[in-house]
Design an enzyme around this catalytic site. Structure first.
Site, PDB file in Angstrom:
ATOM      1  N   GLU A 198       0.856   8.035 -10.480  1.00  8.51           N
ATOM      2  CA  GLU A 198      -0.266   9.097 -10.460  1.00  8.51           C
ATOM      3  C   GLU A 198       0.260   9.966  -9.278  1.00  8.51           C
ATOM      4  O   GLU A 198       0.020   9.652  -8.229  1.00  8.51           O
ATOM      5  CB  GLU A 198      -1.472   8.492 -10.022  1.00  8.51           C
ATOM      6  CG  GLU A 198      -1.981   7.599 -11.325  1.00  8.51           C
ATOM      7  CD  GLU A 198      -2.458   8.350 -12.504  1.00  8.51           C
ATOM      8  OE1 GLU A 198      -2.797   9.460 -12.524  1.00  8.51           O
ATOM      9  OE2 GLU A 198      -2.562   7.797 -13.570  1.00  8.51           O
TER      10      GLU A 198
ATOM     11  N   GLY B 238       0.089   8.496  -5.346  1.00  7.59           N
ATOM     12  CA  GLY B 238       0.538   8.923  -4.149  1.00  7.59           C
ATOM     13  C   GLY B 238       1.440  10.456  -4.420  1.00  7.59           C
ATOM     14  O   GLY B 238       1.371  10.973  -5.467  1.00  7.59           O
TER      15      GLY B 238
ATOM     16  N   LYS C  36      -1.214  -2.787  -2.157  1.00 12.05           N
ATOM     17  CA  LYS C  36      -0.837  -2.167  -0.828  1.00 12.05           C
ATOM     18  C   LYS C  36      -1.706  -0.857  -0.643  1.00 12.05           C
ATOM     19  O   LYS C  36      -1.369   0.031  -1.272  1.00 12.05           O
ATOM     20  CB  LYS C  36       0.562  -2.110  -0.536  1.00 12.05           C
ATOM     21  CG  LYS C  36       1.130  -1.557   0.763  1.00 12.05           C
ATOM     22  CD  LYS C  36       2.059  -1.150   1.236  1.00 12.05           C
ATOM     23  CE  LYS C  36       1.853   0.467   1.177  1.00 12.05           C
ATOM     24  NZ  LYS C  36       1.130   1.087   2.524  1.00 12.05           N
TER      25      LYS C  36
ATOM     26  N   GLU D 237       1.904  21.753  -3.227  1.00 10.87           N
ATOM     27  CA  GLU D 237       0.629  21.072  -2.927  1.00 10.87           C
ATOM     28  C   GLU D 237       0.242  21.004  -1.324  1.00 10.87           C
ATOM     29  O   GLU D 237       0.955  20.393  -0.669  1.00 10.87           O
ATOM     30  CB  GLU D 237       0.496  19.527  -3.515  1.00 10.87           C
ATOM     31  CG  GLU D 237      -0.607  19.084  -3.351  1.00 10.87           C
ATOM     32  CD  GLU D 237      -0.774  17.472  -3.977  1.00 10.87           C
ATOM     33  OE1 GLU D 237       0.342  16.643  -3.399  1.00 10.87           O
ATOM     34  OE2 GLU D 237      -1.448  16.763  -4.566  1.00 10.87           O
TER      35      GLU D 237
ATOM     36  N   GLY E 274       6.869   8.769  -5.064  1.00 12.07           N
ATOM     37  CA  GLY E 274       6.960   8.084  -6.631  1.00 12.07           C
ATOM     38  C   GLY E 274       8.144   8.259  -7.022  1.00 12.07           C
ATOM     39  O   GLY E 274       8.594   7.069  -7.778  1.00 12.07           O
TER      40      GLY E 274
ATOM     41  N   CYS F 276      -6.016  15.102  -5.433  1.00 12.47           N
ATOM     42  CA  CYS F 276      -4.912  15.261  -6.179  1.00 12.47           C
ATOM     43  C   CYS F 276      -5.527  16.473  -7.360  1.00 12.47           C
ATOM     44  O   CYS F 276      -4.710  17.064  -7.570  1.00 12.47           O
ATOM     45  CB  CYS F 276      -4.460  14.159  -6.938  1.00 12.47           C
ATOM     46  SG  CYS F 276      -5.748  13.116  -7.930  1.00 12.47           S
TER      47      CYS F 276
ATOM     48  N   THR G 140       4.471  12.820  -5.134  1.00 12.87           N
ATOM     49  CA  THR G 140       5.723  13.062  -5.926  1.00 12.87           C
ATOM     50  C   THR G 140       6.956  12.283  -5.463  1.00 12.87           C
ATOM     51  O   THR G 140       7.497  11.630  -6.024  1.00 12.87           O
ATOM     52  CB  THR G 140       5.814  14.411  -6.424  1.00 12.87           C
ATOM     53  OG1 THR G 140       4.304  14.753  -7.055  1.00 12.87           O
ATOM     54  CG2 THR G 140       6.925  14.607  -7.390  1.00 12.87           C
TER      55      THR G 140
HETATM   56  P1  NAD Z   1       2.274   8.841   0.017  1.00 15.06           P
HETATM   57  O1  NAD Z   1       3.189   8.953  -1.076  1.00 15.06           O
HETATM   58  O2  NAD Z   1       2.682   9.364   1.425  1.00 15.06           O
HETATM   59  O3  NAD Z   1       1.551   7.413   0.249  1.00 15.06           O
HETATM   60  C1  NAD Z   1       0.923   6.598  -0.916  1.00 15.06           C
HETATM   61  C2  NAD Z   1       1.222   5.150  -0.606  1.00 15.06           C
HETATM   62  O4  NAD Z   1       2.592   4.915  -0.945  1.00 15.06           O
HETATM   63  C3  NAD Z   1       0.732   4.548   0.558  1.00 15.06           C
HETATM   64  O5  NAD Z   1       0.253   3.400   0.395  1.00 15.06           O
HETATM   65  C4  NAD Z   1       2.290   4.522   1.248  1.00 15.06           C
HETATM   66  O6  NAD Z   1       2.044   3.796   2.409  1.00 15.06           O
HETATM   67  C5  NAD Z   1       3.044   4.221   0.042  1.00 15.06           C
HETATM   68  N1  NAD Z   1       4.432   4.346   0.370  1.00 15.06           N
HETATM   69  C6  NAD Z   1       4.970   5.335   1.170  1.00 15.06           C
HETATM   70  N2  NAD Z   1       6.510   5.030   1.094  1.00 15.06           N
HETATM   71  C7  NAD Z   1       6.480   4.143  -0.019  1.00 15.06           C
HETATM   72  C8  NAD Z   1       7.779   3.478  -0.390  1.00 15.06           C
HETATM   73  N3  NAD Z   1       9.076   4.236  -0.004  1.00 15.06           N
HETATM   74  N4  NAD Z   1       7.569   2.518  -1.307  1.00 15.06           N
HETATM   75  C9  NAD Z   1       6.548   2.091  -1.610  1.00 15.06           C
HETATM   76  N5  NAD Z   1       5.269   2.562  -1.198  1.00 15.06           N
HETATM   77  C10 NAD Z   1       5.484   3.501  -0.179  1.00 15.06           C
HETATM   78  O7  NAD Z   1       1.001   9.779  -0.374  1.00 15.06           O
HETATM   79  P2  NAD Z   1      -0.565   9.975   0.302  1.00 15.06           P
HETATM   80  O8  NAD Z   1      -0.050  10.944   1.346  1.00 15.06           O
HETATM   81  O9  NAD Z   1      -0.968   8.732   0.750  1.00 15.06           O
HETATM   82  O10 NAD Z   1      -1.228  10.625  -0.805  1.00 15.06           O
HETATM   83  C11 NAD Z   1      -1.449  11.793  -1.119  1.00 15.06           C
HETATM   84  C12 NAD Z   1      -0.942  12.054  -2.414  1.00 15.06           C
HETATM   85  O11 NAD Z   1      -1.083  11.484  -3.462  1.00 15.06           O
HETATM   86  C13 NAD Z   1      -0.859  13.659  -2.864  1.00 15.06           C
HETATM   87  O12 NAD Z   1       0.539  13.990  -3.290  1.00 15.06           O
HETATM   88  C14 NAD Z   1      -2.000  13.619  -4.019  1.00 15.06           C
HETATM   89  O13 NAD Z   1      -1.758  14.421  -5.027  1.00 15.06           O
HETATM   90  C15 NAD Z   1      -1.532  12.087  -4.522  1.00 15.06           C
HETATM   91  N6  NAD Z   1      -2.602  11.585  -5.344  1.00 15.06           N
HETATM   92  C16 NAD Z   1      -2.476  11.452  -6.659  1.00 15.06           C
HETATM   93  C17 NAD Z   1      -3.532  10.984  -7.563  1.00 15.06           C
HETATM   94  C18 NAD Z   1      -3.391  10.924  -9.000  1.00 15.06           C
HETATM   95  O14 NAD Z   1      -4.351  10.524  -9.543  1.00 15.06           O
HETATM   96  N7  NAD Z   1      -2.628  11.872  -9.472  1.00 15.06           N
HETATM   97  C19 NAD Z   1      -4.642  10.572  -6.796  1.00 15.06           C
HETATM   98  C20 NAD Z   1      -4.794  10.754  -5.523  1.00 15.06           C
HETATM   99  C21 NAD Z   1      -3.851  10.950  -4.867  1.00 15.06           C
END
Ligand code: NAD
Length: 507
Positions: A261, A239, A185, A394, A244, A295, A241
């Protein structure tokens, strides 16, 4: 000029999921997919419903339990991985353009880093699985014990918007390499490249039906349906925290694991014995590459007092000179933010910094030079303390903060004073100090005298609220396999005969 953008704006693509070897009919809830450099719609995403997510998981389960993939040899898996590698490289230019169109990340970066890395992931894992060692223990009493790694089963792979193809490709390559089947996804904001990749793979017929499935839609709908589905075996998530944590609590109900991650707020410590020019170059890349939406951004900068004036002046001057603009222009260094929410977020943090007595050195407002699109001026602030929101939260944007330190101990404790622990950057020419800092920084990765540098043979991931697990080589193996122990009696001693003696006496 970029023709694909014009064509897609005039006639937006209809994007859907891809389940059990075929694209789903475009009948889900419609979500506009936006080009952040113009604010215009370039595609319509049809959300995958909960029922369709269920169908995707059933397809992946069936392919895992009953399809040929479950019995594929290492050589067959390697051929499939290299097939995907070649498919990506054959379409590299197109994929880079789509990634730039959807994310606003400069084309030079999507072409040279994102797409190249997406392909490299498949090559890497194809080579890695051919070199797998297992543990073998012989016991003096005639037993032999083996440790092997079984595929874990059906993997849910959920990706973010800031590097959609590269980061999700890492998950797909790792999961397939170890013999799993997947439901992928992407972020609902940036699904273009993964949808196109599925189309390309379809044309090439690389994988058996149901091995790799795609679902699309919002996190609260499609994402939740996938991550809480009772028949997935794990989630590999990149995505925020908070998301996650939500996914982990759903997994806990089924006693399942997840590799996470998550967010970061990484510190860069710049010592007075560093190569100043290189450190400025590195800190600029670490703060502003990928439009600062990274990130592992090292944008929480701690500079030794001895070089603080010179360093901050150079950094600020160069921040003001960054070329902000159309991400398709080869000269552009920083493109637009992903959406208006990100603009509001930056405004919020500039105001919060000023309110908490930080000083604005560069940027701080929406960019005035564009009629459309989500452009913000790259921003630099100096902070009087580490407890300011701009130093702790962040921001995920081109936004760097400076603090000044005198002693090494002070720098380390400031760097560790964070709920995150993704990367620690150290700029010094003293090797002993570099090693000392590496040991003391509470992060998953330490980078010395370099900005972002990824070696796939090592694991990448965070400690504290930056994540759980590591991606890359053995880290991915731990994530996508179950360790199995097999004990074999080769020439063992005779076993005690239970029930023989007692039976005679009782009779
Ligand atoms: P997000 O958590 O909003 O979304 C990430 C993904 O999760 C999307 O596909 C979203 O649709 C999905 N999602 C959202 N709610 C969900 C749920 N309840 N159940 C399952 N899936 C769900 O994050 P974002 O805004 O897309 O990304 C930015 C974040 O990602 C930042 O905090 C960044 O630091 C982090 N990030 C971390 C790394 C790493 O390697 N540590 C790499 C890139 C981005």
């Amino acid at each position: 000029m970029f023709h694909r953008r014009a064509a897609m704006t005039a006639n937006p693509l209809q994007l859907t999921g891809h389940i059990a070897g075929a694209f789903v009919a475009p009948n889900g809830e419609e979500i506009p997919v936006i080009d952040p450099s113009t604010g215009r719609m370039v595609a319509v995403l049809h959300e995958t419903s909960r029922d369709e997510v269920h169908r995707a998981v059933v397809a992946a389960r069936s392919a895992f339990e009953r399809g040929p993939w479950g019995r594929a040899t290492v050589a067959e898996r390697q051929r499939a991985l290299m097939g995907i590698h070649d498919a990506i490289l054959d379409h590299a230019e197109e994929l880079a353009e789509l990634e730039t169109l959807n994310t606003g990340i400069p084309l030079a970066q999507t072409a040279n880093i994102h797409v190249a890395r997406a392909a490299q992931n498949f090559r890497f894992f194809s080579e890695f699985i051919n070199q797998q060692e297992g543990d073998v223990y012989t016991q003096e009493n005639g037993y032999m014990s083996l440790v092997t790694y079984d595929p874990i089963g059906v993997c849910a792979l959920i990706g973010p918007w800031n590097m959609p193809l590269g980061l999700t490709a890492m998950k797909i390559a790792g999961a397939l390499a170890f013999g799993n089947t997947c439901v992928v996804k992407p972020s609902e904001m940036t699904p273009l490249t993964l949808c196109r990749l599925f189309q390309i793979l379809d044309e090439r017929n690389i994988l058996p039906e149901g091995v790799l499935n795609l679902v699309n839609g919002r996190g609260a709908v499609t994402g939740d349906a996938l991550s809480s589905h009772p028949d997935i075996d794990m989630v590999s998530f990149t995505g925020g925290t908070e998301t996650g944590a939500r996914i982990l609590s759903a997994l806990a109900r089924g006693i399942k694991g997840g590799a996470m991650e998550l967010g970061g707020k990484s510190a860069s410590i710049v010592y007075d014995d560093c190569d100043l020019e290189r450190a400025v170059d590195g800190a600029m890349l670490g703060s502003f590459m990928n439009n600062g939406q990274m990130c592992l951004a090292g944008s929480r900068l701690f500079v030794h007092r001895g070089i603080a004036d010179a360093f901050i002046e150079k950094f600020t001057e160069r921040t003001r000179s960054l070329i902000v603009g159309d991400p398709f222009e080869r000269t552009t260094e920083v493109g637009p933010m992903i959406n208006t929410g990100q603009l509001e977020r930056m405004e919020h943090y500039v105001a919060s910094g000023l309110k908490e007595s930080a000083t604005l050195l560069a940027g701080g407002r929406r960019h005035g030079g564009f009629d459309a699109g989500y452009y913000f001026e790259p921003t630099v602030m100096t902070a009087p303390g580490n407890d300011l929101a701009i130093c702790q939260e962040e921001i995920f944007a081109p936004f760097a903060t400076f603090q000044i330190f005198d002693e090494e101990d002070e720098a380390i404790s400031l760097a560790n004073d964070s709920r995150f622990g993704l990367v620690g950057y150290v700029w010094t020419n003293n090797l002993e100090r570099a090693m000392r800092n590496s040991a003391r920084l509470q992060t998953g990765t330490v980078l010395v005298n370099t900005p972002i540098m990824r070696d796939l043979r090592t694991g990448f991931g965070g400690v504290r609220q930056s994540g759980l697990g590591r991606e890359g080589a053995k880290g991915s193996r731990a994530m996508f396999t179950e360790m199995k122990s097999t004990v074999i009696a080769l020439k063992p001693p005779a076993l005690p005969k239970m029930g023989m003696t007692g039976a005679g006496e009782n009779a």
